[in-house]
Design an enzyme around this catalytic site. Structure first.
Site, PDB file in Angstrom:
ATOM      1  N   GLU A  59      79.568 -80.826  71.948  1.00 45.69           N
ATOM      2  CA  GLU A  59      79.196 -80.923  73.150  1.00 45.69           C
ATOM      3  C   GLU A  59      80.588 -81.831  73.639  1.00 45.69           C
ATOM      4  OE1 GLU A  59      74.930 -81.725  71.802  1.00 45.69           O
ATOM      5  OE2 GLU A  59      77.176 -81.681  71.107  1.00 45.69           O
ATOM      6  N   CYS A  90      75.692 -87.424  73.243  1.00 41.41           N
ATOM      7  CA  CYS A  90      76.193 -86.361  74.063  1.00 41.41           C
ATOM      8  C   CYS A  90      75.429 -86.214  75.343  1.00 41.41           C
ATOM      9  CB  CYS A  90      75.819 -84.878  73.387  1.00 41.41           C
ATOM     10  SG  CYS A  90      77.093 -84.869  71.616  1.00 41.41           S
TER      11      CYS A  90
END
Length: 157
Positions: A59, A90
């Site tokens: 991510e 994330c």
């Protein structure tokens, strides 16, 4: 966005997870795409071992790639599909970059932070709360299970 585009995005994220698996990384893939058209602008897989960088989650790498490509720090109008429920770091990055939505293919009861654990997007301290949705992808859970089963058995992935 049509079903065909959604399927393409999911497949790209899973392909990235497979790349991570083959590189002996935790098999997570992430794709950032235009929320309206489905155009993919960034894709990445975990590279924490390769880069010796605990921040090199799929991510985070996809977000960096997207912001560089768009030459901006915010990702308004874009969403992310990730194969595993994002961790606290994330999920926080998804919030800070103002992603419209985060879709994920498998829940992570151990370190997930959207529906599990910290539940980042429900906190009053979270300034931007992307929509989030589990888009069940059995393959996403299966590749994770296989990876850790092989790790525990000492078998080379």
């Amino acid at each position: 966005m049509e079903k065909k585009e959604r399927e393409k995005i999911k497949n790209q994220a899973f392909y990235m997870a497979q790349k991570a698996f083959l590189a002996d990384e935790v098999p997570v893939g992430a794709v950032i795409f235009n929320s309206l058209t489905g155009e993919i602008i960034a894709k990445a897989h975990n590279q924490t071992e390769q880069k010796k960088d605990v921040l090199a989650h799929a991510e985070m790498l996809a977000i960096r790639q997207a912001t560089r490509k768009l030459k901006c720090k915010f990702l308004d109008g874009y969403s992310m599909y990730v194969t595993l429920e994002p961790c606290v770091m994330c999920a926080g990055a998804a919030s800070w970059t103002r992603l419209d939505a985060v879709f994920y293919g498998a829940s992570d009861p151990k370190t997930g932070a959207i529906r599990q654990g910290a539940k980042v997007f429900t906190r009053s301290q979270t300034h931007h709360k992307p929509k989030s949705q589990l888009v069940s992808c059995p393959e996403c859970g299966q590749i994770m299970s296989r990876f850790f089963k092989e790790k525990r058995s000492g078998k080379k992935v």
